[in-house]
Design an enzyme around this catalytic site. Structure first.
Site, PDB file in Angstrom:
ATOM      1  CB  SER A   1      -7.505   4.255   3.257  1.00  0.00           C
ATOM      2  OG  SER A   1      -6.742   3.510   4.200  1.00  0.00           O
TER       3      SER A   1
ATOM      4  CB  SER B   1      -8.260   1.416   6.107  1.00  0.00           C
ATOM      5  OG  SER B   1      -8.764   2.722   6.208  1.00  0.00           O
TER       6      SER B   1
ATOM      7  CE  LYS C   1      -3.769   2.038   2.772  1.00  0.00           C
ATOM      8  NZ  LYS C   1      -4.595   1.828   3.993  1.00  0.00           N
TER       9      LYS C   1
END
Length: 475
Positions: A149, A173, A73
């Site tokens: 996210s 997330s 990520k």
């Protein structure tokens, strides 16, 4: 035909161990899948294909996932020589000169990193639509959000680009995009995975790193490879009693599972999300567990949203100011999104007393929350209050920069409690809407007790499998 696309990371690693394939073959196949699917999804925002091919040629560490393709990520996961933007235009030129401890453990496990995945700016929203990289689309319906996210990670795994991907969770997330994209997502206990060397903690103990996976066993095996404190860690989770991979397939026993649909925000829950919880409850009872409808009410919870927002905003202040020190210049409102800047200003206005009050109240909540496990082994709740929302749903209206935060609070009121208390929690893909959209259900376990969650998740996966399902955009 790609012979690896349907294999999880554990199966791919086994092929390498048996010398039936080489790491380079796995990497080349994954690169081809990314090049084929990513233009439709915008899940991978940075690639390092040449470096990955060189890494795959070896030598590689002998770990549980030697040669398996992986994505990081674009937030918190520092990798030497690779951009780390946090999804923000302000940090688009930042390149770390070292690996974070978690990334070191990923590499030590034998994983081969192919690039970075899309995220909301600083990971602040439960959708992935940053101004820097643009929206990440849901493989099940490209007009909808992949969640956030860690939306890029979820879209990449759901579409089959890679078998699993790094993700992080400060208010849902990992679990939110897992629900939106039909995947398994476990947020580990606070302190289970390392945050060093750059962070003593992430967003004041709210954030935990791990992964989004297609199978339960990949999640367990990866956590085995990364868990444990790094040197000097100020907080770490209780030690596991045995490897988590041994919990996968182990009988969970007859669990007492509390079911609660109440949330302090009072947000309505979509009928399909209610159906997902009801279906899960019936399946649990069919597996011999006891499901107890209860009210997960805690004293003072009506004010928790304010305290969480204060802590979250303080994290934004800290994050932007830390970025400013790295970049050598002050934060600029023209280089961050209006929502982020408004939250930054809100955080500055809270003052030291307001911040300390929020920390005290969150710790008080943690103590009260622990008592809710005296009569149950886990809690069953919705992950989100509606199926994957359409792209643009979290846009900032003119003159209302904090509106996305209020929408986020009603979309995912059930997730932040596990972050505030530090408990492990997971979203399990057990339901699909009539329109074909996946909807996960959430389980929260006792502090430090990922073992029970892995046993339960593996039992559900065996009885009601989901890995055979494929979205519209699929490798």
């Amino acid at each position: 035909m790609d012979p690896f696309v349907s294999l999880d990371g554990t199966a791919q690693a086994e092929l390498v161990r048996r010398r039936e394939v080489t790491p380079l073959e796995l990497v080349d196949a994954a690169i081809a899948r990314i090049e084929r699917c990513n233009p439709k999804l915008n899940a991978v925002v940075q690639t390092q294909f040449d470096a990955a091919r060189e890494q795959a040629k070896g030598p590689l560490p002998e770990g549980p996932f030697t040669g398996v393709p992986f994505l990081l990520k674009d937030l918190l996961a520092a990798q030497r020589g690779q951009p780390l933007t946090g999804g923000s235009r302000f940090m688009k030129d930042f390149v770390p000169d070292h690996d974070s401890e978690l990334v070191k453990r990923h590499l030590r496990a034998g994983l081969v990193v192919l690039g970075k995945t899309n995220t909301s700016e600083l990971g602040l929203l439960p959708t992935t639509e940053s101004a820097l990289y643009g929206p990440c689309r849901n493989p099940w319906d490209v007009t909808r959000s992949a969640g956030g996210s860690s939306g890029g990670a979820a879209a990449a795994v759901a579409s089959g680009m890679v078998p699993f991907a790094h993700a992080s969770d400060g208010g849902g997330s990992i679990r939110i995009p897992a629900s939106c994209c039909g995947l398994f997502g476990l947020k580990p206990t606070r302190g289970r995975n390392p945050t060093g060397p750059d962070l003593a903690d992430a967003y004041h103990w709210l954030v935990a790193d791990h992964a989004i996976t297609r199978t339960v066993r990949d999640s367990a095996a990866l956590l085995d490879a990364t868990e444990g404190p790094d040197v000097g860690a100020p907080v770490f989770a209780p030690p596991r009693s045995r490897p988590y991979l041994m919990e996968v397939g182990a009988p969970p026993g007859r669990l007492r599972i509390g079911l609660s649909l109440r949330n302090a925000m009072g947000a309505p829950v979509h009928p399909e999300c209610l159906a997902a919880v009801a279906t899960a409850a019936r399946r649990l009872e069919g597996l011999g567990h006891s499901v107890i409808e209860a009210n997960l009410h805690l004293p003072g919870e009506e004010d928790l949203g304010q305290h969480f927002m204060t802590a979250w905003a303080a994290g934004v202040v800290h994050g932007l100011e830390a970025a400013a020190r790295r970049m050598g210049r002050e934060p600029d409102p023209t280089e961050v999104e209006p929502f982020t800047w408004a939250l930054y200003q809100f955080g500055l206005a809270q003052g030291l007393s307001g911040y300390l009050r929020s920390q005290e109240e969150l710790l008080r909540f943690s103590r009260a929350f622990a008592h809710r496990f005296e009569e149950v082994d886990a809690w069953l709740l919705p992950t989100v209050t509606e199926p994957a929302p359409t792209l643009g749903s979290f846009a900032t209206p003119p003159g209302e920069p904090l509106q996305p935060l209020f929408h986020a609070a009603t979309f995912t009121p059930y997730c932040p409690m596990a972050n505030m208390a530090g408990n492990p929690a997971m979203s399990v893909p057990l339901h699909w809407s009539p329109e074909g959209l996946p909807i996960g259900v959430q389980f929260i376990g006792r502090f430090g007790d990922e073992a029970t969650l892995f046993r339960l998740a593996a039992q559900l996966e065996a009885a009601h499998p989901w890995t055979h399902r494929r979205p519209a955009v699929s490798a």
